[in-house]
Scaffold this motif. Structure first.
Motif, PDB file in Angstrom:
ATOM      1  N   SER A  25     -10.617 -11.713  -2.359  1.00  0.00           N
ATOM      2  CA  SER A  25     -11.101 -11.784  -3.732  1.00  0.00           C
ATOM      3  C   SER A  25     -10.877 -10.442  -4.414  1.00  0.00           C
ATOM      4  N   GLY A  26     -10.820 -10.482  -5.747  1.00  0.00           N
ATOM      5  CA  GLY A  26     -10.655  -9.254  -6.514  1.00  0.00           C
ATOM      6  C   GLY A  26      -9.213  -8.820  -6.701  1.00  0.00           C
ATOM      7  N   PHE A  27      -8.268  -9.595  -6.183  1.00  0.00           N
ATOM      8  CA  PHE A  27      -6.857  -9.279  -6.375  1.00  0.00           C
ATOM      9  C   PHE A  27      -6.048 -10.555  -6.150  1.00  0.00           C
ATOM     10  N   SER A  28      -4.781 -10.514  -6.526  1.00  0.00           N
ATOM     11  CA  SER A  28      -3.893 -11.671  -6.340  1.00  0.00           C
ATOM     12  C   SER A  28      -3.263 -11.599  -4.959  1.00  0.00           C
ATOM     13  N   LEU A  29      -3.711 -12.480  -4.094  1.00  0.00           N
ATOM     14  CA  LEU A  29      -3.257 -12.465  -2.705  1.00  0.00           C
ATOM     15  C   LEU A  29      -1.737 -12.571  -2.597  1.00  0.00           C
ATOM     16  N   GLU A  30      -1.127 -13.312  -3.486  1.00  0.00           N
ATOM     17  CA  GLU A  30       0.300 -13.610  -3.366  1.00  0.00           C
ATOM     18  C   GLU A  30       1.180 -12.370  -3.400  1.00  0.00           C
ATOM     19  N   TYR A  31       0.670 -11.262  -3.889  1.00  0.00           N
ATOM     20  CA  TYR A  31       1.492 -10.057  -4.027  1.00  0.00           C
ATOM     21  C   TYR A  31       1.356  -9.086  -2.861  1.00  0.00           C
ATOM     22  N   TYR A  32       0.596  -9.441  -1.851  1.00  0.00           N
ATOM     23  CA  TYR A  32       0.317  -8.513  -0.766  1.00  0.00           C
ATOM     24  C   TYR A  32       0.581  -9.127   0.595  1.00  0.00           C
ATOM     25  N   ALA A  33       1.009  -8.277   1.501  1.00  0.00           N
ATOM     26  CA  ALA A  33       1.044  -8.659   2.904  1.00  0.00           C
ATOM     27  C   ALA A  33      -0.371  -8.580   3.474  1.00  0.00           C
ATOM     28  N   ILE A  34      -0.656  -9.468   4.401  1.00  0.00           N
ATOM     29  CA  ILE A  34      -1.949  -9.457   5.075  1.00  0.00           C
ATOM     30  C   ILE A  34      -1.702  -9.421   6.575  1.00  0.00           C
ATOM     31  N   GLY A  35      -2.408  -8.529   7.212  1.00  0.00           N
ATOM     32  CA  GLY A  35      -2.289  -8.417   8.659  1.00  0.00           C
ATOM     33  C   GLY A  35      -3.597  -8.718   9.354  1.00  0.00           C
ATOM     34  N   TRP A  36      -3.471  -9.147  10.584  1.00  0.00           N
ATOM     35  CA  TRP A  36      -4.625  -9.305  11.477  1.00  0.00           C
ATOM     36  C   TRP A  36      -4.528  -8.231  12.551  1.00  0.00           C
ATOM     37  N   LEU A  37      -5.615  -7.540  12.762  1.00  0.00           N
ATOM     38  CA  LEU A  37      -5.709  -6.524  13.786  1.00  0.00           C
ATOM     39  C   LEU A  37      -6.939  -6.825  14.624  1.00  0.00           C
ATOM     40  N   PRO A  41     -13.469  -3.946  23.142  1.00  0.00           N
ATOM     41  CA  PRO A  41     -14.433  -2.911  23.553  1.00  0.00           C
ATOM     42  C   PRO A  41     -13.745  -1.782  24.309  1.00  0.00           C
ATOM     43  N   GLY A  42     -13.966  -0.560  23.863  1.00  0.00           N
ATOM     44  CA  GLY A  42     -13.416   0.597  24.539  1.00  0.00           C
ATOM     45  C   GLY A  42     -11.944   0.844  24.310  1.00  0.00           C
ATOM     46  N   LYS A  43     -11.353   0.073  23.420  1.00  0.00           N
ATOM     47  CA  LYS A  43      -9.914   0.235  23.159  1.00  0.00           C
ATOM     48  C   LYS A  43      -9.657   0.549  21.693  1.00  0.00           C
ATOM     49  N   GLU A  44      -8.464   1.030  21.412  1.00  0.00           N
ATOM     50  CA  GLU A  44      -8.084   1.311  20.039  1.00  0.00           C
ATOM     51  C   GLU A  44      -7.736   0.012  19.311  1.00  0.00           C
ATOM     52  N   ARG A  45      -7.861   0.074  17.987  1.00  0.00           N
ATOM     53  CA  ARG A  45      -7.477  -1.075  17.186  1.00  0.00           C
ATOM     54  C   ARG A  45      -5.969  -1.278  17.290  1.00  0.00           C
ATOM     55  N   GLU A  46      -5.546  -2.549  17.396  1.00  0.00           N
ATOM     56  CA  GLU A  46      -4.122  -2.837  17.517  1.00  0.00           C
ATOM     57  C   GLU A  46      -3.721  -3.949  16.548  1.00  0.00           C
ATOM     58  N   GLY A  47      -2.496  -3.893  16.099  1.00  0.00           N
ATOM     59  CA  GLY A  47      -1.975  -4.948  15.250  1.00  0.00           C
ATOM     60  C   GLY A  47      -1.710  -6.197  16.059  1.00  0.00           C
ATOM     61  N   VAL A  48      -1.968  -7.341  15.456  1.00  0.00           N
ATOM     62  CA  VAL A  48      -1.763  -8.633  16.114  1.00  0.00           C
ATOM     63  C   VAL A  48      -0.686  -9.431  15.389  1.00  0.00           C
ATOM     64  N   SER A  49      -0.795  -9.501  14.072  1.00  0.00           N
ATOM     65  CA  SER A  49       0.121 -10.347  13.315  1.00  0.00           C
ATOM     66  C   SER A  49       0.126  -9.915  11.861  1.00  0.00           C
ATOM     67  N   CYS A  50       1.217 -10.248  11.181  1.00  0.00           N
ATOM     68  CA  CYS A  50       1.318  -9.936   9.755  1.00  0.00           C
ATOM     69  C   CYS A  50       2.102 -11.040   9.074  1.00  0.00           C
ATOM     70  N   ILE A  51       1.716 -11.346   7.842  1.00  0.00           N
ATOM     71  CA  ILE A  51       2.455 -12.318   7.042  1.00  0.00           C
ATOM     72  C   ILE A  51       2.831 -11.653   5.734  1.00  0.00           C
ATOM     73  N   SER A  52       4.108 -11.751   5.400  1.00  0.00           N
ATOM     74  CA  SER A  52       4.601 -11.054   4.217  1.00  0.00           C
ATOM     75  C   SER A  52       4.217 -11.788   2.946  1.00  0.00           C
ATOM     76  N   ALA A  53       4.286 -11.059   1.834  1.00  0.00           N
ATOM     77  CA  ALA A  53       3.982 -11.658   0.542  1.00  0.00           C
ATOM     78  C   ALA A  53       5.187 -12.371  -0.044  1.00  0.00           C
ATOM     79  N   SER A  54       6.379 -11.813   0.178  1.00  0.00           N
ATOM     80  CA  SER A  54       7.555 -12.277  -0.536  1.00  0.00           C
ATOM     81  C   SER A  54       8.019 -13.655  -0.084  1.00  0.00           C
ATOM     82  N   ASP A  55       8.064 -13.859   1.233  1.00  0.00           N
ATOM     83  CA  ASP A  55       8.641 -15.119   1.726  1.00  0.00           C
ATOM     84  C   ASP A  55       7.860 -15.701   2.895  1.00  0.00           C
ATOM     85  N   ASP A  56       6.640 -15.216   3.089  1.00  0.00           N
ATOM     86  CA  ASP A  56       5.782 -15.715   4.176  1.00  0.00           C
ATOM     87  C   ASP A  56       6.407 -15.520   5.560  1.00  0.00           C
TER      88      ASP A  56
END
Length: 123
Positions: A25-37, A41-56
């Motif tokens: 909310s508060g912005f147009s989702l379609e213009y941004y990439a969204i990632g899941w990280l 417990p006891g570990k650093e944050r890591e990237g899991v997945s990303c979906i692009s804005a331009s072509d999914d």
């Protein structure tokens, strides 16, 4: 006000499935990439997945390829992470984050994060 709110976490047995949601909310989702990280417990944050804005286009870390699927519904301002064949090592707090584009399986220049949702995989 930009907000990202995750939901859908919980306790699941090994081999089970969950679907996480990231409501934007508060912005147009379609213009941004969204990632899941995630952060276990006891570990650093890591990237899991990303979906692009331009072509999914979607990207995944090797450890979840073939088990997780990221998708977006711009009309509902929501990004999903379908997680199948869950393993105990998937246990973590899962976050979604907004970025300018996907740099592999993580968003580039992440500027907003949600508060996370806990996924516990245990028998």
């Amino acid at each position: 006000q930009v907000q990202l709110v995750e939901s859908g976490g919980g306790l699941v047995h090994p081999g089970g499935s969950l679907r996480l949601s990231c409501a934007a909310s508060g912005f147009s989702l379609e213009y941004y990439a969204i990632g899941w990280l995630r952060q276990a417990p006891g570990k650093e944050r890591e990237g899991v997945s990303c979906i692009s804005a331009s072509d999914d286009t979607t990207y995944y870390v090797d450890s979840v390829k073939g088990r997780f699927t990221v998708s977006r519904d711009n009309a509902k301002a929501t990004v999903y992470l379908q997680m199948n064949s869950l393993k105990p090592e998937d246990t973590a707090v899962y976050y979604c984050a907004r970025g300018y584009y996907c740099s592999g399986y993580s968003p580039y220049r992440m500027d907003y994060w949600g508060n996370g949702t806990l996924v516990t995989v245990s028998s």
